[in-house]
Design a protein around this motif. Structure first.
Motif, PDB file in Angstrom:
ATOM      1  N   TRP A 697       0.858  -1.189   0.000  1.00 12.89           N
ATOM      2  CA  TRP A 697       0.000   0.000   0.000  1.00 12.89           C
ATOM      3  C   TRP A 697       0.883   1.225   0.000  1.00 12.89           C
ATOM      4  O   TRP A 697       1.891   1.286   0.722  1.00 12.89           O
ATOM      5  N   LYS A 698       0.527   2.185  -0.829  1.00 15.57           N
ATOM      6  CA  LYS A 698       1.197   3.477  -0.842  1.00 15.57           C
ATOM      7  C   LYS A 698       0.146   4.573  -0.685  1.00 15.57           C
ATOM      8  O   LYS A 698      -0.959   4.453  -1.211  1.00 15.57           O
ATOM      9  N   PRO A 699       0.482   5.623   0.045  1.00 19.18           N
ATOM     10  CA  PRO A 699      -0.515   6.677   0.277  1.00 19.18           C
ATOM     11  C   PRO A 699      -0.847   7.419  -1.008  1.00 19.18           C
ATOM     12  O   PRO A 699      -0.097   7.373  -1.989  1.00 19.18           O
ATOM     13  N   LYS A 700      -1.997   8.091  -0.985  1.00 22.32           N
ATOM     14  CA  LYS A 700      -2.368   8.892  -2.147  1.00 22.32           C
ATOM     15  C   LYS A 700      -1.345  10.001  -2.357  1.00 22.32           C
ATOM     16  O   LYS A 700      -0.611  10.383  -1.436  1.00 22.32           O
ATOM     17  N   LEU A 701      -1.263  10.489  -3.553  1.00 23.72           N
ATOM     18  CA  LEU A 701      -0.232  11.454  -3.903  1.00 23.72           C
ATOM     19  C   LEU A 701      -0.417  12.760  -3.131  1.00 23.72           C
ATOM     20  O   LEU A 701      -1.537  13.221  -2.907  1.00 23.72           O
ATOM     21  N   ASP A 702       0.691  13.341  -2.755  1.00 19.31           N
ATOM     22  CA  ASP A 702       0.690  14.591  -1.983  1.00 19.31           C
ATOM     23  C   ASP A 702       0.227  15.744  -2.876  1.00 19.31           C
ATOM     24  O   ASP A 702       0.882  16.047  -3.882  1.00 19.31           O
ATOM     25  N   PRO A 703      -0.894  16.401  -2.534  1.00 18.17           N
ATOM     26  CA  PRO A 703      -1.378  17.509  -3.383  1.00 18.17           C
ATOM     27  C   PRO A 703      -0.336  18.602  -3.584  1.00 18.17           C
ATOM     28  O   PRO A 703      -0.341  19.283  -4.624  1.00 18.17           O
ATOM     29  N   ALA A 704       0.572  18.764  -2.629  1.00 18.42           N
ATOM     30  CA  ALA A 704       1.593  19.807  -2.767  1.00 18.42           C
ATOM     31  C   ALA A 704       2.553  19.524  -3.906  1.00 18.42           C
ATOM     32  O   ALA A 704       3.232  20.440  -4.397  1.00 18.42           O
ATOM     33  N   LEU A 705       2.619  18.261  -4.356  1.00 16.68           N
ATOM     34  CA  LEU A 705       3.541  17.896  -5.423  1.00 16.68           C
ATOM     35  C   LEU A 705       2.860  17.757  -6.780  1.00 16.68           C
ATOM     36  O   LEU A 705       3.534  17.561  -7.782  1.00 16.68           O
ATOM     37  N   LEU A 706       1.537  17.852  -6.808  1.00 13.81           N
ATOM     38  CA  LEU A 706       0.808  17.567  -8.041  1.00 13.81           C
ATOM     39  C   LEU A 706       0.810  18.727  -9.033  1.00 13.81           C
ATOM     40  O   LEU A 706       0.420  18.557 -10.184  1.00 13.81           O
ATOM     41  N   GLN A 707       1.206  19.907  -8.594  1.00 13.80           N
ATOM     42  CA  GLN A 707       1.340  21.070  -9.483  1.00 13.80           C
ATOM     43  C   GLN A 707       0.014  21.456 -10.128  1.00 13.80           C
ATOM     44  O   GLN A 707      -0.035  21.915 -11.273  1.00 13.80           O
ATOM     45  N   ASP A 708      -1.077  21.256  -9.386  1.00  9.79           N
ATOM     46  CA  ASP A 708      -2.398  21.589  -9.903  1.00  9.79           C
ATOM     47  C   ASP A 708      -2.802  23.020  -9.580  1.00  9.79           C
ATOM     48  O   ASP A 708      -3.668  23.589 -10.261  1.00  9.79           O
TER      49      ASP A 708
END
Length: 869
Positions: A697-708
């Motif tokens: 299991w890996k956590p969901k992607l960090d929003p701070a890194l998604l560049q959205d």
């Protein structure tokens, strides 16, 4: 954790053919490692009859009794580091091992089950940092630990696990999971699937009726796959075909890679990056190594590549290939993926058939608009390709408007039709003849023309026939003679090429020699006869007569081919009379005659061929239906159930419901995998580096890194939420939501669904107008506040169209707002670009990176008044 131990590493098996692709179990009868039959090396070895799951030693045929665990008998207990991706740490846990003498020295080996238990914290009395109890909330995979991520109480999880196992024990493994395609849209979707499959495997719920993983993805199972693939890829006239996975194609050509910062990308699941931060670099290296296809192939026309080879003195196809390899090695010829924004690499003509490729299928819609069409886009993301982007790609000024011509063949005015240069009106399902199969049942049934196509519309088949006629007419002027074409192909699953070398390296960096089909793409010289394209379109070509096949099997059909030419309409081509596929009905009849699923004699022959490789009886599965022949008229009278065939793993004899992998479990036919089993451990170096050798299991992607949200302005009360676009809620099938009845059900538009707590924080009430933005685009719609929506999530259902309910957005200067995919973009996971390794090998619509688009963050704010249109 390391690589699987190969049989070839043991002196006992040092001389075995393909010893690097034959694997070992620990045999309890001899208390030693032994080589069971059925792995990939047995599939492709010269000697036939050993690719089966009988528990016998592949060297001497001795019976085997594999040990699943060394817990009760081991030589030592070794501390193994287990990654914890939630806490960004490792745990040291004891694993029982045995010592094995190999040609390279003594090594410790463990069973996969023991490693799986260690990874998931099942101590079984072994030393190490194991959880003290189910209530240990800090140790991964305990019932208490999972609460914080799932919201499911630990006692509920424990009860579910016990009922799951108890049900399997009482029913012989009849436990089933049902999942939808939405799972496949997350970045770590493959880990979710592997988790489900592990649960099924541990309770024996694979290959049994009423059990297994049942994956609903709509009407996507082509039962008569062998003749369909032959005709769809024009394999009856020329091979190999040109197929590519769409996510890679659009990620590269719509220039979405240009907006990814390498420093941020490298921190998104850094283990899977293996020291290479940018997904574009992984894409390029996968193409170089033959792990993925890409088109265009080269930095010039492949026709020019072939002509240059001939001009340089090549006198045969092998010499043409040798010339191309030399040019690539010397870098006088380059792969187009290395410089995709060069004008010679642009896709120029986009022909869309029965799809909404510029809208509902366009993850990163606004980048499609900008870079494909050259029209205004709502994206405000910064192009960082030159300063902070990929390393292996040539960076030019970003082109806008790569496509010269967009043609859409559709029966409705979708967004793609709206944006096309030419819209060809298509017949509906009630105006044409066709065949239909689905994964929801095991019948094949016809579509029939109840009325002729209206006005200027044509069936899909007739439209393509007309295009073929026009191409032939133009070719008579511009390409009147046959020409040679160089085709680069990825190393394919179900071929000997899948016994690749994943550690070979990158030939462009001097890490290995460029060897076609081994360390680089395969290369083939194909003769194209464009002036005769229309005539060939109407006839079943000579290569079909040489045999039909799928999944690495080929069976004889010459007599069936000849009978088609005698008994059905025929076409004279190249001085020979060939079966006609000049109408949709003719093509349907050819498919029915040539498919083992609808021709009992061919099912029998296909099983006979499979018998030779497997070495066990299989043809009896088709003996009772050997005389069955299905025709289009038969199906028109009554849909018929497909026959069993080795193309599919279910057993349907005697009216039995289809259950995947029953053939493997009951008849001991291996899975088409590295070990021949439904194995849990993936030892490709890329999976090992990613920490994904075992299901985890890996956590969901960090929003701070998604560049959205880097360029999106803040201001005023607003919500930052995850944004997903599930399958349609109110629509006809998956797309048609813009009819009056459907719009009436959905408030006249596609609303944004919010959780009550989230809506309250931003002062949003049910029915309020909201603006949803990120760097990729903007959407204006109404809010639908519902307790059914999880907090932190914003949902807009697939798939609104630009033809209705798209008001203006203040966030983009009053321009027309976008659709659901205006807020998404494509993300490619590097581990899904690996290849040339058993089941981890390229296959059309089978293996390659998925276009994940669910890991997206948006900003939502309430509008004070209704928007303008």
């Amino acid at each position: 954790m390391g690589r699987l131990l190969r049989a070839g590493a043991l002196p006992r098996y040092a001389a075995t053919e393909h010893g690097g692709y034959k694997f070992l179990v620990w045999d309890r009868l001899t208390d030693a490692p032994r080589m069971p039959q059925g792995s990939l090396g047995f599939r492709w070895q010269a000697r036939k009859g050993q690719w089966n799951l009988e528990l016998k030693d592949g060297e001497d045929g001795a019976p085997l009794d594999p040990a699943l665990s060394f817990l009760d008998r081991h030589d030592a207990v070794v501390q193994v580091e287990v990654p914890d991706y939630a806490a960004d740490r490792t745990w040291r846990r004891g694993v029982p091992v045995r010592w094995v003498e190999t040609s390279g020295g003594r090594v410790a080996v463990a069973t996969v089950l023991d490693l799986l238990m260690a990874q998931h914290g099942v101590g079984r009395g072994l030393p190490g940092e194991y959880p003290a109890s189910y209530d240990d909330a800090d140790a991964p995979f305990t019932p208490a630990w999972q609460e914080r991520y799932t919201g499911v109480h630990r006692e509920v999880a424990i009860r579910l696990a016990r009922e799951w196992a108890g049900t399997a024990e009482r029913t012989g493994g009849r436990c089933s999971m049902i999942v939808g395609a939405g799972l496949n849209h997350w970045y770590h979707a493959d880990l979710a699937y592997r988790a489900a499959l592990t649960n099924l495997a541990l309770v024996g719920a694979i290959g049994r009726n009423g059990a297994g993983l049942n994956h609903y993805v709509g009407q996507e199972k082509l039962a008569p796959v062998a003749p369909w693939a032959t005709l769809a890829g024009a394999l009856d006239w020329a091979r190999p075909p040109r197929f590519q996975n769409a996510p890679s194609f659009h990620y590269v050509h719509s220039d979405q890679w240009r907006y990814e910062r390498a420093e941020d990308e490298g921190r998104i699941d850094p283990a899977s990056r293996a020291g290479t931060a940018h997904a574009m670099d992984h894409q390029i290296r996968a193409v170089r190594r033959g792990w993925l296809p890409f088109f265009p192939q080269f930095d010039r026309s492949p026709l020019e590549v072939a002509r240059a080879a001939r001009a340089a003195g090549a006198t045969s196809a092998p010499e043409v290939v040798e010339h191309v390899v030399r040019a690539l090695r010397e870098r006088t010829l380059r792969l187009a993926v290395e410089d995709p924004d060069a004008p010679e690499a642009w896709p120029r003509v986009f022909l869309v058939w029965r799809g909404n490729a510029l809208s509902s299928s366009a993850k990163g819609h606004e980048y499609f608009l900008r870079h494909y069409l050259g029209v205004p886009s709502l994206s405000i993301a910064e192009d960082v390709a030159a300063a902070r982007g990929a390393q292996d790609v040539a960076v030019r000024a970003a082109p806008e408007g790569k496509l010269d011509l967009v043609v859409d063949l559709d029966l409705r005015m979708s967004t793609t039709g709206l944006l096309s240069d030419v819209l060809l009106p298509a017949a509906t399902s009630y105006e044409k003849d066709d065949l239909s199969t689905t994964d929801l049942h095991s019948f094949i049934h016809p579509m029939q023309a109840a009325v002729p196509p209206c006005w200027e519309s044509r069936s899909d088949f007739d439209a393509f026939a007309a295009l073929a006629e026009k191409v032939s007419a133009l070719a008579a002027v511009h390409l009147p003679e046959p020409v040679e074409d160089v085709v680069a192909t990825a190393i394919q699953h179900d071929t000997p090429g899948e016994m690749g070398d994943p550690e070979a390296g990158d030939w462009t960096r001097g890490e290995c020699a460029p060897v076609p089909g081994r360390t680089m793409p395969g290369l083939a010289v194909v003769t194209r006869d464009y002036a005769n394209l229309a005539r060939r379109f109407r006839a079943l070509g000579p290569l079909a007569r040489e045999g039909m096949g799928a999944h690495g099997l080929t069976w004889p059909v010459a007599d069936v081919y000849d009978a088609l030419a005698r008994e059905r309409p025929a076409e004279p081509v190249d001085g020979r009379v060939r079966p006609s596929v000049g109408t949709a009905r003719d093509m349907a009849e050819a498919i029915l005659r040539l498919a083992p699923e609808t021709n009992g004699e061919l099912a029998f022959r296909a099983f006979r061929v499979a018998e030779e490789r497997v070495g066990l009886p299989l043809a009896d599965l088709a003996a009772s239906t050997r005389d069955v022949r299905m025709t289009f008229d038969d199906l028109a009278a009554q849909p018929r159930r497909v026959l069993g065939s080795p193309c599919w793993s279910g057993l349907v004899q005697g009216g039995r419901p289809y259950a995947a992998y029953a053939l493997n479990v009951e008849r001991k036919v291996p899975w088409r995998t590295l070990t021949g089993r439904a194995h849990l451990y993936l030892d490709h170096p890329g999976f090992l580096a990613a920490g994904e050798a075992l299901p985890t299991w890996k956590p969901k992607l960090d929003p701070a890194l998604l560049q959205d949200l880097r360029a999106t302005a803040e201001g005023g009360p607003a919500l930052h939420l995850e944004y997903v676009t599930p399958h349609a809620k109110w629509s006809i099938h998956s797309t048609y939501g813009d009819t009056v009845r459907m719009l009436t059900l959905s408030r006249g538009l596609f609303p944004l669904w919010l959780a009550p707590a989230d809506a309250a924080r931003a002062g949003i009430a049910d029915g309020d107008w909201v603006e949803v933005v990120n760097d990729h685009g903007a959407v204006v719609t109404k809010a639908a506040v519902s307790a059914r929506v999880p907090p932190g999530l914003a949902i807009q259902y697939h798939a609104p169209e630009r033809t209705v309910a798209t008001p203006r957005t203040a966030a983009r200067g009053g321009r027309r707002a976008g659709i659901h995919n205006s807020l998404t973009r494509i993300r490619l996971k590097p581990t899904l670009m690996l290849g040339a390794y058993g089941q981890i090998s390229w296959g059309f619509n089978y293996w390659g990176p998925t276009g994940t688009n669910r890991d997206v963050t948006v900003r939502v704010r309430r509008l004070d008044r209704a928007p303008e249109y």
